[in-house]
Scaffold this motif. Structure first.
Motif, short mmCIF file in Angstrom:
data_model
loop_
_atom_site.label_atom_id
_atom_site.label_comp_id
_atom_site.label_asym_id
_atom_site.label_seq_id
_atom_site.Cartn_x
_atom_site.Cartn_y
_atom_site.Cartn_z
N GLY A 33 9.57 7.34 9.57
CA GLY A 33 10.65 7.76 8.70
C GLY A 33 11.92 6.95 8.87
N ARG A 34 11.92 5.95 9.78
CA ARG A 34 13.12 5.12 9.96
C ARG A 34 13.33 4.17 8.79
NH1 ARG A 34 12.71 1.59 13.73
NH2 ARG A 34 10.48 1.84 14.20
N PHE A 35 12.23 3.67 8.21
CA PHE A 35 12.29 2.81 7.04
C PHE A 35 11.87 3.66 5.84
CE2 PHE A 35 10.82 -0.90 9.97
CZ PHE A 35 12.00 -0.80 10.68
N ARG A 36 12.68 3.66 4.81
CA ARG A 36 12.42 4.55 3.69
C ARG A 36 12.12 3.76 2.42
NH1 ARG A 36 17.12 9.14 4.77
NH2 ARG A 36 16.42 9.67 6.89
N PRO A 37 11.41 4.38 1.48
CA PRO A 37 11.06 3.68 0.23
C PRO A 37 12.28 3.08 -0.45
CG PRO A 37 9.85 5.73 0.39
CD PRO A 37 10.81 5.73 1.54
N GLY A 38 12.12 1.82 -0.89
CA GLY A 38 13.20 1.13 -1.58
C GLY A 38 14.09 0.31 -0.69
N GLU A 39 14.01 0.48 0.65
CA GLU A 39 14.86 -0.29 1.54
C GLU A 39 14.32 -1.71 1.69
OE1 GLU A 39 16.94 3.06 4.39
OE2 GLU A 39 15.12 2.06 5.12
N LYS A 40 15.24 -2.64 1.77
CA LYS A 40 14.86 -4.06 1.80
C LYS A 40 14.64 -4.55 3.22
CE LYS A 40 16.29 -8.61 0.14
NZ LYS A 40 17.34 -9.40 -0.55
N ALA A 74 9.57 -8.08 -5.07
CA ALA A 74 10.20 -8.12 -6.39
C ALA A 74 10.67 -9.54 -6.68
CB ALA A 74 11.37 -7.15 -6.45
N GLY A 75 9.72 -10.38 -7.06
CA GLY A 75 10.05 -11.76 -7.39
C GLY A 75 10.75 -12.46 -6.25
N ARG A 76 11.93 -13.02 -6.52
CA ARG A 76 12.68 -13.72 -5.49
C ARG A 76 13.66 -12.81 -4.75
NH1 ARG A 76 14.23 -19.66 -7.97
NH2 ARG A 76 12.09 -20.29 -8.51
N SER A 77 13.57 -11.52 -5.04
CA SER A 77 14.50 -10.57 -4.39
C SER A 77 14.08 -10.23 -2.97
CB SER A 77 14.61 -9.28 -5.22
OG SER A 77 15.11 -9.56 -6.50
N GLY A 78 12.82 -10.46 -2.63
CA GLY A 78 12.37 -10.22 -1.28
C GLY A 78 11.37 -9.09 -1.17
N TYR A 79 11.22 -8.57 0.05
CA TYR A 79 10.23 -7.53 0.34
C TYR A 79 10.95 -6.18 0.52
CZ TYR A 79 7.03 -11.40 1.28
OH TYR A 79 6.25 -12.53 1.16
N PHE A 80 10.30 -5.12 0.02
CA PHE A 80 10.86 -3.77 0.08
C PHE A 80 9.80 -2.79 0.56
CE2 PHE A 80 13.18 -6.16 -3.02
CZ PHE A 80 14.50 -5.77 -2.88
N VAL A 81 10.26 -1.69 1.15
CA VAL A 81 9.32 -0.62 1.49
C VAL A 81 8.80 -0.03 0.19
CG1 VAL A 81 9.02 1.62 2.62
CG2 VAL A 81 10.53 -0.11 3.63
N SER A 82 7.49 0.04 0.06
CA SER A 82 6.87 0.47 -1.20
C SER A 82 7.15 1.94 -1.49
CB SER A 82 5.36 0.24 -1.13
OG SER A 82 4.72 0.82 -2.26
N GLU A 83 7.32 2.22 -2.78
CA GLU A 83 7.50 3.62 -3.20
C GLU A 83 6.21 4.42 -2.95
OE1 GLU A 83 10.23 4.98 -4.12
OE2 GLU A 83 11.47 3.19 -4.32
N ASN A 84 5.09 3.71 -2.80
CA ASN A 84 3.79 4.37 -2.57
C ASN A 84 3.38 4.33 -1.10
OD1 ASN A 84 3.44 4.85 -5.37
ND2 ASN A 84 2.73 2.75 -5.64
N ALA A 85 4.31 3.94 -0.24
CA ALA A 85 3.99 3.86 1.19
C ALA A 85 3.63 5.24 1.73
CB ALA A 85 5.19 3.30 1.96
N PRO A 86 2.75 5.30 2.74
CA PRO A 86 2.39 6.59 3.32
C PRO A 86 3.63 7.36 3.80
CG PRO A 86 0.98 4.85 4.17
CD PRO A 86 2.06 4.17 3.39
N GLU A 87 3.66 8.65 3.55
CA GLU A 87 4.79 9.48 3.96
C GLU A 87 4.70 9.78 5.45
OE1 GLU A 87 5.15 12.93 1.60
OE2 GLU A 87 5.41 11.84 -0.29
N PRO A 88 5.84 9.84 6.12
CA PRO A 88 5.83 10.17 7.55
C PRO A 88 5.24 11.55 7.77
CG PRO A 88 7.99 9.37 6.87
CD PRO A 88 7.19 9.59 5.62
N PRO A 89 4.41 11.73 8.79
CA PRO A 89 3.85 13.05 9.08
C PRO A 89 4.94 14.01 9.52
CG PRO A 89 3.37 11.52 10.87
CD PRO A 89 3.97 10.70 9.76
#
Length: 487
Positions: A33-40, A74-89
């Protein structure tokens, strides 16, 4: 929000490849849960430089995480935590105190005292009869904002940024000395004034300087709960003095008392006012029995029925009274700005103690308040509050008469609250709990009373935070709930 590079570091003891370790670091951050969806995430180049590995190693790790839907690009914007990433237990947080016996490790206990409940979401309630919160419809946001911007200017750069060590803003001290205190009949030099983080901080400083385990403090009962906690923490001997319709009775103060804490102008919470004759008697007793007095003069500005009585300190010829004032109630409670007034030897010790704990209140807040006060905005705000409170009090009186609620105490010169008494058989704590379900907030009286004599028949109703249109229907709901409980 970008994820900081410093979040990532390599573990020399890790068994596996560098690529696997990077994958595990990122996946572990997401699953915890430290890295959240949408964070770069950091770019592959920056992360490789930071970790001291090749860029291709980071790129391969990122690609594997994308394949598993942990990351997206997202193209040349870089890597992001996926909106579909597994949710923290949903796991219970790990305790770091499993092997520590905290019942023995804690040397002093400061929790457990009953305090006034003020829900953070009080604005969501339709009928908030709670004390001390700011009414946004009355506060002068525009001029406060202008004063705050002015305090950020180049001219005030030092007051904003400098470490003043143990000193206070000279403009604020000057206003208090030349304007605020003379209105209470008090003359003081800047060396006799100390800015504090609200009135409670001022009371704490006074208690720490004046009291020891061998000294005795007398205080009112009922009283401000914060004061009781302060005196309990000081480990002094405490004597509670039951108040009557005129506040604290001087004849009940034991001769062995060292310090008396009192709210003579507007007793907390009964709102009674100590007459001049009783004030003079208390000062006479202080001189005869050689004790000091700490006067909390809160809400003296809210005088819309008649002028307030002179401050106890203004009648003091022996220098026995320590005066506590605050701007938190008349401006807004989040400001946390108050002041102590007393003889130089006392202020010198209080200043040294404050410096050891927090050095000084924030310079920007002091300078902003100084501008707001000196430019006349404060007096205009107080006049607006007085007019509004006068109208609300008149509506409260009419509603009490219409619905038969009993007033146990009301400020002689104004104020912003009533001390109420419920009929016999009505527990005001239970009353408060039941009224919450009807969107009504009141303040049960138990928090103001000593635990050994705690009773549940009183409650406080304030009109500083509730609009005039909500008062009568709110009082009607209180009366209906009381009637229901009596049945």
């Amino acid at each position: 929000m970008p994820i900081a590079l410093e979040t990532f570091f390599l573990d020399p003891a890790f068994e596996g490849t560098l690529q696997q370790q990077i994958q595990q670091m990122v996946a572990g951050g997401i699953l915890s849960g430290r890295f959240r969806p949408g964070e770069k995430l950091p770019s592959s180049r920056k992360l490789a430089t930071h970790l001291g590995v090749s860029r291709i190693t980071v790129t391969l790790a990122y690609n594997e995480l994308m394949a598993d839907d942990y990351l997206s690009s997202a193209g040349r914007s870089g890597y992001f935590v996926s909106e579909n990433a597994p949710e923290p237990p949903q796991l219970s947080p790990r305790s770091s105190s499993d092997t520590v016996d905290w019942t023995r490790a804690i040397g002093n206990r400061f929790s457990g005292n009953l305090q006034i409940e003020k829900p953070l979401d009080w604005r969501k309630y339709k009928y908030p009869f709670i004390y001390g919160q700011v009414d946004p419809s009355l506060f002068d946001r525009q001029n406060w904002r202008l004063c705050a911007v002015r305090a950020l200017g180049q001219r005030d750069f030092d007051s904003l940024t400098a470490d003043q060590v143990d000193r206070d803003d000279p403009q604020l001290l000057e206003f208090i000395a030349r304007n605020t205190l003379p209105r209470r009949g008090i003359l003081a030099k800047p060396e006799e004034i100390l800015i504090t983080v609200g009135a409670q901080n001022a009371l704490w400083l006074a208690a720490q300087v004046l009291l020891t385990q061998r000294r005795t403090a007398a205080h009112e009962n009922p009283c401000y709960p914060g004061l009781r906690s302060i005196l309990h923490q000081s480990r002094c001997h405490r004597i509670e003095i039951p108040v009557d319709g005129d506040g604290l009775p001087p004849n009940l103060v034991p001769p062995e008392t060292d310090v008396v804490f009192t709210t003579p102008s507007h007793q907390c919470p009964t709102a009674s006012t100590m007459p001049i004759s009783r004030r003079k008697e208390l000062l006479r007793r202080a001189s005869e029995d050689d004790f000091l007095i700490v006067e909390d003069d809160y809400e003296f500005e809210m005088s819309f029925l008649k002028p307030p009585s002179p401050a106890l300190k203004s009648l003091d010829d022996d220098g026995r009274v320590i005066y506590v004032g605050s701007f938190s109630k008349s401006l807004f409670p989040g400001l946390r700005l108050g002041y102590l007034v007393g003889p130089e030897p006392f202020i010198r010790e209080a200043r040294a103690l404050r410096s050891a704990v927090l050095r000084h209140p924030p310079g920007h807040m002091q300078r902003t308040a100084a501008y707001f006060l000196s430019l006349g905005h404060y007096d205009a705000l107080v006049r607006r509050l007085r007019n509004a409170f006068h109208d609300r009090r008149r509506i409260m009186d009419s509603a009490f008469a219409e619905y038969g609620l009993t007033v146990a105490g009301a400020g002689a010169f104004g104020g912003s609250s009533y001390w109420m008494r419920a009929p016999d058989g009505v527990d005001t704590k239970e009353l408060g709990d039941r009224l919450r379900h009807r969107s009504v907030l009141i303040e049960p009286g138990a928090a103001f009373c000593e635990s050994t004599s705690r009773e549940y028949k009183h409650y406080r109703l304030a009109y500083s935070s509730i609009g005039a249109a909500q008062i009568t229907p709110g009082v009607a709901l209180i009366a209906a709930e009381i009637e229901q409980m009596l049945r």
